[in-house]
Design an enzyme around this catalytic site. Sequence first.
Site, mmCIF file in Angstrom:
data_model
loop_
_atom_site.group_PDB
_atom_site.id
_atom_site.type_symbol
_atom_site.label_atom_id
_atom_site.label_comp_id
_atom_site.label_asym_id
_atom_site.label_seq_id
_atom_site.Cartn_x
_atom_site.Cartn_y
_atom_site.Cartn_z
ATOM 1 N N ASN A 1 3.095 27.442 -18.187
ATOM 2 C CA ASN A 1 1.560 27.875 -17.133
ATOM 3 C C ASN A 1 2.057 28.413 -16.061
ATOM 4 O OD1 ASN A 1 3.171 25.456 -16.059
ATOM 5 N ND2 ASN A 1 1.163 24.121 -16.686
ATOM 6 N N ASP B 1 0.011 26.309 -20.959
ATOM 7 C CA ASP B 1 0.241 25.336 -20.583
ATOM 8 C C ASP B 1 0.600 24.365 -21.768
ATOM 9 O OD1 ASP B 1 0.031 21.750 -20.267
ATOM 10 O OD2 ASP B 1 -1.092 22.950 -18.276
ATOM 11 N N SER C 1 18.388 13.611 -17.742
ATOM 12 C CA SER C 1 18.641 13.557 -17.361
ATOM 13 C C SER C 1 19.322 12.480 -16.681
ATOM 14 C CB SER C 1 17.365 13.710 -15.417
ATOM 15 O OG SER C 1 17.986 13.318 -14.796
ATOM 16 N N TYR D 1 9.279 9.693 -11.867
ATOM 17 C CA TYR D 1 10.059 11.362 -12.994
ATOM 18 C C TYR D 1 11.101 10.609 -13.395
ATOM 19 C CZ TYR D 1 13.132 14.980 -13.551
ATOM 20 O OH TYR D 1 14.208 15.846 -14.092
ATOM 21 N N LYS E 1 11.672 10.698 -18.225
ATOM 22 C CA LYS E 1 12.369 10.607 -18.831
ATOM 23 C C LYS E 1 13.120 10.113 -19.507
ATOM 24 C CE LYS E 1 12.873 14.967 -17.389
ATOM 25 N NZ LYS E 1 12.160 16.386 -18.125
ATOM 26 N N ASN F 1 23.729 17.654 -11.727
ATOM 27 C CA ASN F 1 22.948 18.104 -10.821
ATOM 28 C C ASN F 1 23.102 20.072 -10.695
ATOM 29 O OD1 ASN F 1 23.274 15.030 -9.847
ATOM 30 N ND2 ASN F 1 22.317 15.994 -7.963
ATOM 31 N N ASN G 1 16.412 19.564 -2.563
ATOM 32 C CA ASN G 1 17.652 18.748 -3.384
ATOM 33 C C ASN G 1 17.885 19.413 -2.778
ATOM 34 O OD1 ASN G 1 15.593 19.363 -6.045
ATOM 35 N ND2 ASN G 1 16.996 17.546 -5.847
ATOM 36 N N GLY H 1 15.741 5.250 -2.976
ATOM 37 C CA GLY H 1 15.855 4.895 -4.230
ATOM 38 C C GLY H 1 17.181 5.858 -4.285
HETATM 39 P P1 NAD Z 1 11.649 24.774 -12.637
HETATM 40 O O1 NAD Z 1 10.780 23.764 -11.629
HETATM 41 O O2 NAD Z 1 12.329 25.247 -12.047
HETATM 42 O O3 NAD Z 1 11.429 24.763 -14.195
HETATM 43 C C1 NAD Z 1 9.960 23.742 -15.243
HETATM 44 C C2 NAD Z 1 9.160 24.759 -15.995
HETATM 45 O O4 NAD Z 1 8.134 24.106 -16.510
HETATM 46 C C3 NAD Z 1 8.350 25.834 -13.928
HETATM 47 O O5 NAD Z 1 8.483 26.937 -14.696
HETATM 48 C C4 NAD Z 1 7.282 25.077 -14.900
HETATM 49 O O6 NAD Z 1 5.903 26.027 -13.785
HETATM 50 C C5 NAD Z 1 6.884 24.993 -16.270
HETATM 51 N N1 NAD Z 1 5.820 23.927 -16.105
HETATM 52 C C6 NAD Z 1 5.672 22.812 -15.685
HETATM 53 N N2 NAD Z 1 5.025 21.828 -16.608
HETATM 54 C C7 NAD Z 1 3.983 22.943 -17.493
HETATM 55 C C8 NAD Z 1 3.183 22.816 -18.688
HETATM 56 N N3 NAD Z 1 2.690 21.654 -18.907
HETATM 57 N N4 NAD Z 1 3.026 23.605 -19.236
HETATM 58 C C9 NAD Z 1 3.721 25.233 -19.350
HETATM 59 N N5 NAD Z 1 4.664 25.102 -18.371
HETATM 60 C C10 NAD Z 1 5.446 24.151 -17.139
HETATM 61 O O7 NAD Z 1 12.410 23.048 -13.230
HETATM 62 P P2 NAD Z 1 14.021 22.771 -13.299
HETATM 63 O O8 NAD Z 1 15.099 22.358 -12.471
HETATM 64 O O9 NAD Z 1 13.997 24.052 -14.723
HETATM 65 O O10 NAD Z 1 13.565 21.781 -14.282
HETATM 66 C C11 NAD Z 1 13.435 22.673 -16.411
HETATM 67 C C12 NAD Z 1 13.607 21.040 -16.814
HETATM 68 O O11 NAD Z 1 14.987 20.191 -16.366
HETATM 69 C C13 NAD Z 1 12.632 19.860 -16.263
HETATM 70 O O12 NAD Z 1 12.247 19.259 -17.050
HETATM 71 C C14 NAD Z 1 13.293 18.797 -15.173
HETATM 72 O O13 NAD Z 1 12.175 17.575 -15.232
HETATM 73 C C15 NAD Z 1 15.092 18.722 -16.149
HETATM 74 N N6 NAD Z 1 16.088 18.058 -15.181
HETATM 75 C C16 NAD Z 1 16.152 19.463 -14.008
HETATM 76 C C17 NAD Z 1 17.114 19.165 -12.545
HETATM 77 C C18 NAD Z 1 16.978 19.923 -11.812
HETATM 78 O O14 NAD Z 1 18.334 18.770 -10.889
HETATM 79 N N7 NAD Z 1 16.308 21.099 -11.725
HETATM 80 C C19 NAD Z 1 18.212 17.983 -12.958
HETATM 81 C C20 NAD Z 1 17.775 17.598 -14.093
HETATM 82 C C21 NAD Z 1 16.764 17.152 -15.254
HETATM 83 N N1 UDP Z 2 21.028 14.903 -0.182
HETATM 84 C C1 UDP Z 2 21.007 14.871 1.411
HETATM 85 N N2 UDP Z 2 20.191 15.858 2.425
HETATM 86 C C2 UDP Z 2 18.958 16.350 1.554
HETATM 87 C C3 UDP Z 2 18.668 16.601 0.527
HETATM 88 C C4 UDP Z 2 20.122 15.661 -0.255
HETATM 89 O O1 UDP Z 2 21.939 14.476 2.256
HETATM 90 O O2 UDP Z 2 18.352 17.216 2.376
HETATM 91 C C5 UDP Z 2 21.734 14.026 -0.648
HETATM 92 C C6 UDP Z 2 21.436 12.977 -1.356
HETATM 93 O O3 UDP Z 2 21.106 11.998 -0.751
HETATM 94 C C7 UDP Z 2 21.938 13.020 -3.041
HETATM 95 C C8 UDP Z 2 22.633 14.652 -2.674
HETATM 96 O O4 UDP Z 2 22.628 15.131 -1.502
HETATM 97 O O5 UDP Z 2 22.662 12.017 -1.875
HETATM 98 C C9 UDP Z 2 21.894 15.017 -3.891
HETATM 99 O O6 UDP Z 2 20.805 14.786 -3.962
HETATM 100 P P1 UDP Z 2 19.425 15.643 -4.614
HETATM 101 O O7 UDP Z 2 18.575 15.575 -4.042
HETATM 102 O O8 UDP Z 2 20.106 16.986 -4.795
HETATM 103 O O9 UDP Z 2 19.839 15.409 -6.280
HETATM 104 P P2 UDP Z 2 19.852 14.016 -6.369
HETATM 105 O O10 UDP Z 2 19.640 12.741 -5.259
HETATM 106 O O11 UDP Z 2 18.869 13.808 -7.313
HETATM 107 O O12 UDP Z 2 21.189 13.474 -7.412
#
Ligand code: NAD
Ligand code: UDP
Length: 339
Positions: free
Chosen positions: A32, A66, A132, A156, A160, A186, A206, A299
Amino acid sequence: MNILVTGGAGYIGSHTCVALLEAGHTVIIADNLCNSKAETIDKIKEIVNQTSNENIDNQITFYKIDVTNEEAMGAIFTNHKIDGVIHFAGLKAVGESVEKPLEYYYNNIVSTMFLAKACGKYGVKKFVFSSSATVYGDNTVPFVETMKLLPTTNPYGETKAMSERILTDVVKANPDLSVALLRYFNPVGAHTSGLIGEAPNGVPNNLMPYVTQVAKGKLKQLRVFGNDYPTEDGTGVRDYIHVVDLADGHVVALDKLESGLHIYNLGTGKGTSVLQLVKAFEEANGIEVPYEIVDRRSGDIASCYADASKANDELGWIAKRGIVEMCRDAWRFEKNYKE
Ligand code: NAD
Ligand code: UDP
């Protein structure tokens, strides 16, 4: 295979679409665009067409849709013979999930339920879910798939954990369905073309996108959240994985998936602290990243890294790219990226 990729215009989804197309699959993207742009679809085509002998444009179909719209999604399953679903679509900002829990629970859980239901209705046998490392909670490192999961610390993370439980029950009721719960550590970095990568809306939450935006001069300095954790240098330790390695993990999981439930960590097995990542980025790219130490972020846990051996043993998948490549590729994308 014809693979439905929800969230395929997003960060991990777009890299996975490239990997799927390169492996000869056809992709049907449902997104979406709430956190991505339509141009990404053209970039995916551009990347794959550069290396492919034939034009792949007709192997990719995009629906701006969506995923929680059950009726509209039903039309996709009717129009295409879907062999597998990779469900990336979801909202992922931890802080926002605390402010808007209902939005997160609805979007992330209803989408998973509708897709699982559609798999049953339309005879789709393979389902890959984006989970995740957050589902492990504050466990002892390295995190291993057999561990008892500890409470998550935000809505969030809970979406998951709940999606995992729902899919576990769905497989019990439909034993010929194959489900992979892929627990990402990550994800960082970008495709080497610099055409696709991570482009968060607003100020990044991040670490890596924050670092690249400081390097670009868009943000003044990095705030390092705490240097009093029980880690080597006191800063938080994470398992950073190159997004292209992560994308490859999905293709392998789809190919090798057998019926039943399968859980895999997708990580490198190596922990890197915040300060180690900053130093690696500076050395890899020859750019200084100014930072200040501030209080811990609520957190956050001290350390999070994978035992990545199960994916290697069972799928033959291993993360190949190291932290220097992650930093170089993330920076190449940021330099090229125009809002
Ligand atoms: P992202 O936000 O870049 O991609 C998610 C996509 O889903 C986006 O393009 C968004 O437009 C689309 N979307 C969201 N809700 C929608 C809906 N209801 N219908 C249609 N499209 C929708 O995120 P990402 O980093 O690519 O993450 C992808 C998946 O991996 C997510 O489920 C996220 O929770 C999971 N994940 C991400 C990370 C990370 O650090 N990036 C880590 C662990 C898990
Ligand atoms: N972090 C940081 N400054 C920032 C963003 C993240 O010091 O602006 C640290 C955070 O505390 C963690 C690590 O970087 O120890 C990774 O954080 P991120 O948010 O990328 O991933 P997650 O916490 O979801 O693992």
